[in-house]
Write an enzyme that holds these catalytic residues in place. Structure first.
Site, PDB file in Angstrom:
ATOM      1  N   SER A 182      73.405 -10.405  35.607  1.00 22.01           N
ATOM      2  CA  SER A 182      72.026 -10.861  35.441  1.00 22.01           C
ATOM      3  C   SER A 182      71.357 -10.943  36.803  1.00 22.01           C
ATOM      4  O   SER A 182      72.037 -11.106  37.832  1.00 22.01           O
ATOM      5  CB  SER A 182      72.000 -12.253  34.791  1.00 22.01           C
ATOM      6  OG  SER A 182      70.698 -12.814  34.814  1.00 22.01           O
TER       7      SER A 182
ATOM      8  N   TYR B  61      74.978 -20.745  34.285  1.00 20.73           N
ATOM      9  CA  TYR B  61      74.760 -19.343  33.933  1.00 20.73           C
ATOM     10  C   TYR B  61      74.664 -18.480  35.189  1.00 20.73           C
ATOM     11  O   TYR B  61      75.298 -17.426  35.291  1.00 20.73           O
ATOM     12  CB  TYR B  61      73.480 -19.228  33.108  1.00 20.73           C
ATOM     13  CG  TYR B  61      73.124 -17.812  32.702  1.00 20.73           C
ATOM     14  CD1 TYR B  61      73.734 -17.223  31.593  1.00 20.73           C
ATOM     15  CD2 TYR B  61      72.179 -17.079  33.409  1.00 20.73           C
ATOM     16  CE1 TYR B  61      73.403 -15.933  31.207  1.00 20.73           C
ATOM     17  CE2 TYR B  61      71.852 -15.792  33.031  1.00 20.73           C
ATOM     18  CZ  TYR B  61      72.461 -15.220  31.928  1.00 20.73           C
ATOM     19  OH  TYR B  61      72.136 -13.935  31.554  1.00 20.73           O
TER      20      TYR B  61
ATOM     21  N   SER C  22      78.013 -18.052  36.868  1.00 22.69           N
ATOM     22  CA  SER C  22      78.903 -17.166  36.107  1.00 22.69           C
ATOM     23  C   SER C  22      78.525 -15.709  36.323  1.00 22.69           C
ATOM     24  O   SER C  22      79.404 -14.838  36.451  1.00 22.69           O
ATOM     25  CB  SER C  22      78.859 -17.509  34.614  1.00 22.69           C
ATOM     26  OG  SER C  22      77.630 -17.119  34.012  1.00 22.69           O
TER      27      SER C  22
END
Length: 266
Positions: free
Chosen positions: A142, A155, A158
């Site tokens: 991401s 998030y 990770s």
């Protein structure tokens, strides 16, 4: 003949969004797809693929449980004679809880699915690909993994781990002809982000979605899927250990309103 005619392919997180779109794109180009997801929505993905004349198998599993990943790889080998491509796409957001408000339980679950999941995919898929003379593993990271300002702390951490994981794995697989790369999506309309999109439409402010990137819009799952197909294909035969950003230009700046420590955002 499609680019993936006769190729054995696994896609996790295929019940919706990026995973569903990518599984369909692979099958549309001749791939033999195992579509995996924790939810039974994966059955609808496979139904759509088979209705369109493609070949796919639905599997409900947890991408962060080693036995489930082992069984998934074994199924690809038994059904399709081996494994050529693994798209480790399954992930969870973990919400937007702040660093000091979140707890270890949240972090453990986010890391289990988002980081341990791709690790397990690489661990169990790569040896089977070596047996075939090579292959391609793609992991969904991401833009939140590049720097702060695009996701919650757990998030973001990770996904930063996923980026380093593909770099490390590419090195560990030197000489094997197995390539490992990541895709870093920006704001995409998926099951994970659906509530935000629905809320914006409800309030009549849909035009504000994605306004922080130079293209001034959100992306759609197929725009990520097409990059996954490129990275999986022979066209990307010299691309290895990389994190491809697909975000409309968001990460060229990552503009963000900063919150002062100890103060609640208005």
């Amino acid at each position: 003949m499609g680019r993936f005619q006769g190729k054995s392919i696994i896609v996790t997180g295929a019940g919706s969004g990026i995973g569903r779109a990518t599984a369909s794109l692979f099958a549309g180009e001749g791939g033999q797809v195992i579509a995996a997801d924790k939810t039974d929505a994966v059955n609808a993905t496979v139904a759509a693929i088979t209705d369109a004349g493609g070949r796919a198998i639905a599997v409900q599993m947890d991408a962060g449980i080693e036995r489930d990943v082992e069984d998934l790889v074994a199924l690809a080998c038994s059904e399709f004679g081996g494994l050529d491509i693994f798209y480790a796409n399954a992930g969870i957001s973990g919400g937007i809880t702040g660093l000091f408000e979140s707890d270890v339980t949240l972090w453990t679950e986010v890391l289990r699915v988002n980081l341990i999941g791709p690790f397990l995919a690489i661990k169990h898929a790569a040896p089977k690909m070596v047996d075939r003379g090579g292959g391609s593993i793609i992991c969904t990271a991401s833009v939140a993994g590049l720097r702060s300002g695009a996701g919650g702390p757990a998030y973001s951490a990770s996904k930063a781990g996923v980026i380093n994981l593909v770099q490390t794995s590419a090195q560990q697989l030197s000489g094997s002809n197995v390539r490992v790369n990541a895709i870093c999506p920006g704001l995409i309309e998926t099951g994970m982000t659906q509530r935000a999109f629905d809320y914006a439409r409800e309030k009549g402010v849909e035009e504000k979605i994605g306004r922080l990137n130079p293209l001034r819009r959100a992306g759609v799952p197929e725009e990520i899927g097409r990059v996954a197909l490129f990275l999986a294909s022979d066209e990307a035969s010299y691309v290895n250990g990389q994190a491809w950003v697909v975000d409309g230009g968001l990460s060229s700046s990552h503009p963000v309103t900063r919150q002062e420590f100890g103060k609640t955002a208005a």
